[in-house]
Each structure stands twice: as structure tokens, then as C-alpha cells.
Scaffold this motif. Structure first.
Motif, PDB file in Angstrom:
ATOM      1  N   HIS A  71       0.832  -1.210   0.000  1.00 10.95           N
ATOM      2  CA  HIS A  71       0.000   0.000   0.000  1.00 10.95           C
ATOM      3  C   HIS A  71       0.866   1.259   0.000  1.00 10.95           C
ATOM      4  O   HIS A  71       0.544   2.236   0.665  1.00 10.95           O
ATOM      5  CB  HIS A  71      -0.928   0.000   1.220  1.00 10.95           C
ATOM      6  CG  HIS A  71      -1.802  -1.207   1.291  1.00 10.95           C
ATOM      7  ND1 HIS A  71      -2.939  -1.336   0.531  1.00 10.95           N
ATOM      8  CD2 HIS A  71      -1.689  -2.349   1.996  1.00 10.95           C
ATOM      9  CE1 HIS A  71      -3.498  -2.499   0.776  1.00 10.95           C
ATOM     10  NE2 HIS A  71      -2.748  -3.140   1.667  1.00 10.95           N
ATOM     11  N   TRP A  72       1.966   1.220  -0.755  1.00 12.14           N
ATOM     12  CA  TRP A  72       2.915   2.324  -0.723  1.00 12.14           C
ATOM     13  C   TRP A  72       2.287   3.631  -1.196  1.00 12.14           C
ATOM     14  O   TRP A  72       2.652   4.701  -0.705  1.00 12.14           O
ATOM     15  CB  TRP A  72       4.157   2.005  -1.547  1.00 12.14           C
ATOM     16  CG  TRP A  72       5.125   3.130  -1.507  1.00 12.14           C
ATOM     17  CD1 TRP A  72       5.508   3.926  -2.545  1.00 12.14           C
ATOM     18  CD2 TRP A  72       5.807   3.637  -0.356  1.00 12.14           C
ATOM     19  NE1 TRP A  72       6.389   4.880  -2.115  1.00 12.14           N
ATOM     20  CE2 TRP A  72       6.593   4.725  -0.769  1.00 12.14           C
ATOM     21  CE3 TRP A  72       5.825   3.275   0.984  1.00 12.14           C
ATOM     22  CZ2 TRP A  72       7.389   5.444   0.105  1.00 12.14           C
ATOM     23  CZ3 TRP A  72       6.629   3.996   1.855  1.00 12.14           C
ATOM     24  CH2 TRP A  72       7.399   5.062   1.411  1.00 12.14           C
ATOM     25  N   GLY A  73       1.364   3.600  -2.109  1.00 14.61           N
ATOM     26  CA  GLY A  73       0.726   4.828  -2.579  1.00 14.61           C
ATOM     27  C   GLY A  73       0.103   5.617  -1.439  1.00 14.61           C
ATOM     28  O   GLY A  73       0.204   6.844  -1.380  1.00 14.61           O
ATOM     29  N   SER A  74      -0.510   4.923  -0.514  1.00 16.28           N
ATOM     30  CA  SER A  74      -1.128   5.576   0.643  1.00 16.28           C
ATOM     31  C   SER A  74      -0.083   6.049   1.654  1.00 16.28           C
ATOM     32  O   SER A  74      -0.179   7.145   2.188  1.00 16.28           O
ATOM     33  CB  SER A  74      -2.093   4.603   1.310  1.00 16.28           C
ATOM     34  OG  SER A  74      -2.559   5.113   2.525  1.00 16.28           O
ATOM     35  N   PHE A  75       0.922   5.199   1.883  1.00 13.66           N
ATOM     36  CA  PHE A  75       1.930   5.542   2.893  1.00 13.66           C
ATOM     37  C   PHE A  75       2.912   6.606   2.408  1.00 13.66           C
ATOM     38  O   PHE A  75       3.513   7.300   3.218  1.00 13.66           O
ATOM     39  CB  PHE A  75       2.699   4.292   3.328  1.00 13.66           C
ATOM     40  CG  PHE A  75       1.909   3.396   4.239  1.00 13.66           C
ATOM     41  CD1 PHE A  75       1.749   3.720   5.569  1.00 13.66           C
ATOM     42  CD2 PHE A  75       1.315   2.254   3.762  1.00 13.66           C
ATOM     43  CE1 PHE A  75       1.015   2.908   6.422  1.00 13.66           C
ATOM     44  CE2 PHE A  75       0.587   1.428   4.591  1.00 13.66           C
ATOM     45  CZ  PHE A  75       0.427   1.765   5.921  1.00 13.66           C
ATOM     46  N   SER A  76       3.097   6.731   1.100  1.00 15.32           N
ATOM     47  CA  SER A  76       4.050   7.729   0.593  1.00 15.32           C
ATOM     48  C   SER A  76       3.557   9.149   0.845  1.00 15.32           C
ATOM     49  O   SER A  76       4.358  10.067   0.950  1.00 15.32           O
ATOM     50  CB  SER A  76       4.301   7.507  -0.896  1.00 15.32           C
ATOM     51  OG  SER A  76       3.119   7.737  -1.642  1.00 15.32           O
ATOM     52  N   GLN A  77       2.249   9.323   0.968  1.00 16.45           N
ATOM     53  CA  GLN A  77       1.705  10.651   1.235  1.00 16.45           C
ATOM     54  C   GLN A  77       1.909  11.074   2.684  1.00 16.45           C
ATOM     55  O   GLN A  77       2.000  12.266   2.977  1.00 16.45           O
ATOM     56  CB  GLN A  77       0.224  10.685   0.882  1.00 16.45           C
ATOM     57  CG  GLN A  77      -0.016  10.455  -0.588  1.00 16.45           C
ATOM     58  CD  GLN A  77      -1.487  10.270  -0.898  1.00 16.45           C
ATOM     59  OE1 GLN A  77      -2.336  10.368  -0.015  1.00 16.45           O
ATOM     60  NE2 GLN A  77      -1.794   9.996  -2.148  1.00 16.45           N
ATOM     61  N   ASP A  78       1.953  10.099   3.591  1.00 15.88           N
ATOM     62  CA  ASP A  78       2.159  10.386   5.014  1.00 15.88           C
ATOM     63  C   ASP A  78       3.026   9.286   5.619  1.00 15.88           C
ATOM     64  O   ASP A  78       2.517   8.347   6.247  1.00 15.88           O
ATOM     65  CB  ASP A  78       0.807  10.464   5.728  1.00 15.88           C
ATOM     66  CG  ASP A  78       0.932  10.908   7.172  1.00 15.88           C
ATOM     67  OD1 ASP A  78       2.017  11.386   7.562  1.00 15.88           O
ATOM     68  OD2 ASP A  78      -0.057  10.769   7.907  1.00 15.88           O
ATOM     69  N   PRO A  79       4.350   9.358   5.445  1.00 14.06           N
ATOM     70  CA  PRO A  79       5.241   8.282   5.896  1.00 14.06           C
ATOM     71  C   PRO A  79       5.211   8.017   7.405  1.00 14.06           C
ATOM     72  O   PRO A  79       5.549   6.925   7.835  1.00 14.06           O
ATOM     73  CB  PRO A  79       6.629   8.754   5.468  1.00 14.06           C
ATOM     74  CG  PRO A  79       6.402   9.768   4.406  1.00 14.06           C
ATOM     75  CD  PRO A  79       5.073  10.387   4.713  1.00 14.06           C
ATOM     76  N   ALA A  80       4.784   8.968   8.194  1.00 14.73           N
ATOM     77  CA  ALA A  80       4.722   8.752   9.642  1.00 14.73           C
ATOM     78  C   ALA A  80       3.710   7.662   9.993  1.00 14.73           C
ATOM     79  O   ALA A  80       3.819   7.027  11.043  1.00 14.73           O
ATOM     80  CB  ALA A  80       4.364  10.054  10.356  1.00 14.73           C
ATOM     81  N   ARG A  81       2.740   7.412   9.108  1.00  9.64           N
ATOM     82  CA  ARG A  81       1.741   6.357   9.348  1.00  9.64           C
ATOM     83  C   ARG A  81       2.360   4.961   9.346  1.00  9.64           C
ATOM     84  O   ARG A  81       1.738   4.010   9.813  1.00  9.64           O
ATOM     85  CB  ARG A  81       0.644   6.423   8.276  1.00  9.64           C
ATOM     86  CG  ARG A  81      -0.319   7.540   8.497  1.00  9.64           C
ATOM     87  CD  ARG A  81      -1.531   7.456   7.585  1.00  9.64           C
ATOM     88  NE  ARG A  81      -1.835   6.105   7.192  1.00  9.64           N
ATOM     89  CZ  ARG A  81      -1.992   5.705   5.916  1.00  9.64           C
ATOM     90  NH1 ARG A  81      -1.866   6.562   4.940  1.00  9.64           N
ATOM     91  NH2 ARG A  81      -2.286   4.462   5.641  1.00  9.64           N
ATOM     92  N   ILE A  82       3.561   4.827   8.806  1.00 10.62           N
ATOM     93  CA  ILE A  82       4.225   3.518   8.792  1.00 10.62           C
ATOM     94  C   ILE A  82       4.387   2.998  10.220  1.00 10.62           C
ATOM     95  O   ILE A  82       4.277   1.800  10.474  1.00 10.62           O
ATOM     96  CB  ILE A  82       5.591   3.610   8.081  1.00 10.62           C
ATOM     97  CG1 ILE A  82       5.377   3.902   6.589  1.00 10.62           C
ATOM     98  CG2 ILE A  82       6.409   2.349   8.276  1.00 10.62           C
ATOM     99  CD1 ILE A  82       6.646   4.216   5.832  1.00 10.62           C
ATOM    100  N   LEU A  83       4.609   3.889  11.162  1.00  9.90           N
ATOM    101  CA  LEU A  83       4.814   3.501  12.562  1.00  9.90           C
ATOM    102  C   LEU A  83       3.503   3.277  13.320  1.00  9.90           C
ATOM    103  O   LEU A  83       3.532   2.836  14.465  1.00  9.90           O
ATOM    104  CB  LEU A  83       5.645   4.566  13.277  1.00  9.90           C
ATOM    105  CG  LEU A  83       7.032   4.823  12.674  1.00  9.90           C
ATOM    106  CD1 LEU A  83       7.713   5.960  13.394  1.00  9.90           C
ATOM    107  CD2 LEU A  83       7.870   3.565  12.719  1.00  9.90           C
ATOM    108  N   SER A  84       2.366   3.552  12.717  1.00  7.96           N
ATOM    109  CA  SER A  84       1.074   3.422  13.394  1.00  7.96           C
ATOM    110  C   SER A  84       0.585   1.978  13.359  1.00  7.96           C
ATOM    111  O   SER A  84      -0.445   1.658  12.766  1.00  7.96           O
ATOM    112  CB  SER A  84       0.040   4.338  12.733  1.00  7.96           C
ATOM    113  OG  SER A  84       0.462   5.674  12.772  1.00  7.96           O
ATOM    114  N   VAL A  85       1.297   1.096  14.041  1.00 12.26           N
ATOM    115  CA  VAL A  85       0.968  -0.330  14.005  1.00 12.26           C
ATOM    116  C   VAL A  85      -0.328  -0.635  14.766  1.00 12.26           C
ATOM    117  O   VAL A  85      -0.963  -1.655  14.498  1.00 12.26           O
ATOM    118  CB  VAL A  85       2.118  -1.198  14.551  1.00 12.26           C
ATOM    119  CG1 VAL A  85       3.316  -1.089  13.650  1.00 12.26           C
ATOM    120  CG2 VAL A  85       2.479  -0.815  15.963  1.00 12.26           C
TER     121      VAL A  85
END
Length: 119
Positions: A63-77
Motif C-alpha cells: 500500500h505504498w501509494g497511501s503511505f508515501s503521502q504520510d510516511p509517519a503512518r508507517i509507525l502506526s501499528v
């Protein structure tokens, strides 16, 4: 989604099953560590950590398209988002001794579940 209430805690059924399964895995590894195989408990914790990180990385990659807009969400496990297929594909060689020349093809069920989970 069915939920299960344990005192003040409320769990989704699938997440409670995952927590119980991982807890049983760590408990069994710890018991075997004490009795038969020193170091197994620590290896189980490392395997759990690597599996969770790999599953999260797989989800982010899918889902990189979604995460590339807000990379801080990667840590929102805590918001969920774990992909099991990248971890299973990464573990396939280790399940067969890690020798690529001797690897059988992955089971068809793994391919089918990967295609189903991608949707």
C-alpha cells in the motif's frame, strides 16, 4: 466483526486469536528452552520480532501509494495492517534447510491465499 470481552478489555476475535497463538508459541518455546534446547526461547522472540516487522513492511510495500503521502503512518501499528504472505515467502527457504537448489515449489495454497489477500 465479533468481539470478545475479557473484563475491561474488548478484543476483535481475530486479534485475540493472534494474541493467544503468539503467546502459546512463546510459552512453548520457553518451556522447551528450559528443558531441551537452550537458546530456543530467545530465538522465538527474535522470530516473532522479525515476523512482525516483515509483515508490517509487506503491508507498507503493498500500500505504498497511501503511505508515501504520510510516511509517519508507517509507525502506526496499532491501526492494523500486517501482510502475512511476504513473511511466508521469506521463510520458505529456511523451512527447507535454506538450500535454494533443493527447494520444492511453494504449495498452491500459499499462492491462492496470496492472491486472495491482495484484494
Amino acid at each position: 466483526m465479533p468481539t470478545i470481552s475479557l473484563g475491561p478489555l474488548i478484543f476483535a476475535g481475530d486479534r485475540l486469536a493472534a494474541i493467544l497463538g503468539l503467546s502459546a508459541f512463546l510459552l512453548l518455546a520457553t518451556l522447551l528452552d528450559r528443558r531441551f534446547a537452550p537458546g530456543l526461547g530467545r530465538a522465538a522472540w527474535w522470530a516473532l520480532l522479525a515476523g512482525l516487522l516483515g509483515a508490517r513492511m509487506g503491508h507498507v510495500a503493498q500500500h505504498w501509494g497511501s503511505f508515501s503521502q504520510d510516511p509517519a503512518r508507517i509507525l502506526s501499528v496499532w491501526q492494523g495492517g500486517f501482510a502475512h504472505m511476504p513473511v511466508l515467502w521469506a521463510l520458505w527457504p529456511s523451512a527447507h534447510g535454506g538450500q535454494p537448489r533443493r527447494l520444492p515449489p511453494p504449495p498452491p495454497s500459499a499462492c491462492c491465499s496470496g492472491a486472495a489477500s491482495a484484494n
